[in-house]
Design an enzyme around this catalytic site. Structure first.
Site, PDB file in Angstrom:
ATOM      1  N   GLY A  68       5.835   4.136  -9.417  1.00 21.37           N
ATOM      2  CA  GLY A  68       5.293   4.715 -10.500  1.00 21.37           C
ATOM      3  C   GLY A  68       3.795   4.400 -10.727  1.00 21.37           C
ATOM      4  N   THR A  98       7.399  -3.140 -11.544  1.00 22.05           N
ATOM      5  CA  THR A  98       6.263  -3.164 -12.309  1.00 22.05           C
ATOM      6  C   THR A  98       6.631  -1.935 -13.911  1.00 22.05           C
ATOM      7  OG1 THR A  98       5.321  -2.420 -10.763  1.00 22.05           O
ATOM      8  CG2 THR A  98       3.920  -1.986 -12.593  1.00 22.05           C
ATOM      9  N   ASP A 284      12.382  -6.073  -0.220  1.00 23.53           N
ATOM     10  CA  ASP A 284      11.644  -5.165  -1.162  1.00 23.53           C
ATOM     11  C   ASP A 284      12.140  -3.788  -1.026  1.00 23.53           C
ATOM     12  OD1 ASP A 284       9.987  -5.066  -3.409  1.00 23.53           O
ATOM     13  OD2 ASP A 284       8.121  -5.370  -2.180  1.00 23.53           O
TER      14      ASP A 284
HETATM   15 ZN    ZN Z   1       6.838  -7.314  -6.024  1.00 23.09          ZN
END
Ligand code: ZN
Length: 392
Positions: A68, A98, A284
């Site tokens: 985003g 985030t 990730d």
């Molecule tokens: Zn990270």
């Protein structure tokens, strides 16, 4: 149902040679050169030409998507169950990242429940990049004590323009909440830390433990391979007793601009005599991989892949002379120990029957079993999320 796997070379992740392994229900019931069973029906699985290793533990996965950073159109999609299974990942930890405004902890827990129902083991971290941490209950401690799936807090961002610019004091307080909450619930209570490319590197973590009874091991910093400076700081952190995590998802742009490939980072850290127990890889997966210029302006975005976890371990073996035992440990025994998951990450009697069979010749994944159930057979996923499309 009892299954006997024979003829495979077993890496527990220690190299054990050819062994037979017995699966009863969702546990490993036997592991020896010869296992004789009487009075029970046994399904025989002949696995010659294969290596048998523990199912992989991915300590950082954006299971509900992330990103985003370039506006609403740049939010990444959710992780597909079959993608995780095909990647050999049988235990994962979902995180927000985030965005803790349009991504929520309730959504995260629901997705983790779905993954658990489908067959793998999925935990989550409460909180997100920011401090004060976003929580479901009154605070981090309550979330850890009262909500089963929360095993830590994070990924809290430091040294990053997207962080909340936390002070050492804020990190201290967060770590103490995670520690006590973890203790009360019998969990690791780890603080997962997203390390950005800021000049402070890992200093905030050293400052956070200074003058306290906290240990560096309370923190679990990731993205330590993002550039040479962070990598060097990570080696210092690990030499002081900390655990460091390398991110396997990457882009050609990042590698060209100083990122150390996770496979190479693992090899270099081992050369520096860092014990394998202090080294882990995580994918990730489904994170956005934003490309920023030095002014912090967004240049573009790519998406992290859960499949990169094992592929990096494989590359470490094939291209960087890391032993198979160490490469597998970095994605099984090491992260399981950091996360306090006693039944995961190792092939031994009583542990979870989370298994991956790997072709010996090309080191590609052959079959994947989670809690004794077949998820992937001969590279074909057998289990899909309800709205995932199995190939016709
Ligand atoms: Zn990270």
């Amino acid at each position: 149902m009892i299954t006997r796997i024979s003829q495979a070379e077993v890496y527990s992740p220690a190299a054990l040679g050819v062994q037979q392994l017995l699966v009863a229900g969702n546990r490993i019931a036997g592991l020896a050169q010869q296992l004789d069973i009487q009075g029970a029906e046994v399904f025989e699985l002949e696995a010659s030409g294969c290596l048998l290793v523990p199912g992989f533990v991915d300590s950082l996965a954006h299971i509900i998507g992330g990103g985003g950073e370039g506006g609403f159109t740049t939010r990444t999609s959710e992780m597909q169950f079959a993608d995780a299974a095909r990647a050999g990942v049988t235990t994962l930890v979902g995180v927000l990242g985030t965005d803790a405004v349009t991504r929520t902890l309730t959504n995260l827990l629901a997705k983790a429940s779905a993954f658990n129902e489908l067959g793998v083991t999925c935990y989550c971290y409460t909180g997100s990049y920011q401090i004060p941490a976003r929580t479901l209950m009154a605070d981090v401690m309550e979330d850890l004590v009262l909500i089963d799936k929360f095993i830590g807090v994070g990924e809290v961002a430091i040294a990053d323009h997207r962080s909340s610019q936390p002070t050492a004091d804020e990190l201290k307080k967060l770590a103490s909440q995670a520690r006590v909450g973890g203790m009360l619930a019998g969990k690791a209570g780890i603080v997962s830390v997203h390390v950005g490319s800021g000049a402070s590197l890992l200093d905030p973590l050293h400052q956070a433990v200074n003058g306290t009874e906290l240990s560096l091991r309370q923190f679990y910093p990731t993205h330590i391979n993002r550039n040479q400076d962070v990598f060097a700081a990570g080696i210092r952190f690990a030499k002081a007793g900390g655990v460091i995590d390398f991110t396997t998802s990457t882009t050609a742009y990042d590698l060209k601009h100083g990122e150390v490939a996770a496979a190479q980072a693992l090899a270099l850290a081992l050369e520096q005599q860092i014990p394998i127990a202090n080294l882990t890889l995580s994918s990730d997966g489904n994170a956005s991989l934003p490309l920023f210029n030095p002014q912090g302006e967004l240049l573009g975005l790519e998406v992290g892949k859960v499949s990169s976890l094992y592929q990096s371990a494989r590359t470490a073996v094939l291209d960087y002379q890391v032993s198979l035992s160490n490469a597998i440990a970095a994605i099984s025994a090491s992260p399981a120990a950091v996360l306090g998951l006693k039944h995961k990450g190792e092939l031994a009697v009583g542990k979870a029957a989370d298994l991956v069979l790997i072709h010996k010749d090309d080191l590609q994944i052959h079959s994947v079993y989670a809690k004794g159930r077949t998820m992937v057979q001969q590279q074909k996923a057998l289990v899909f999320g309800t709205f995932e499309n199995p190939p016709r």
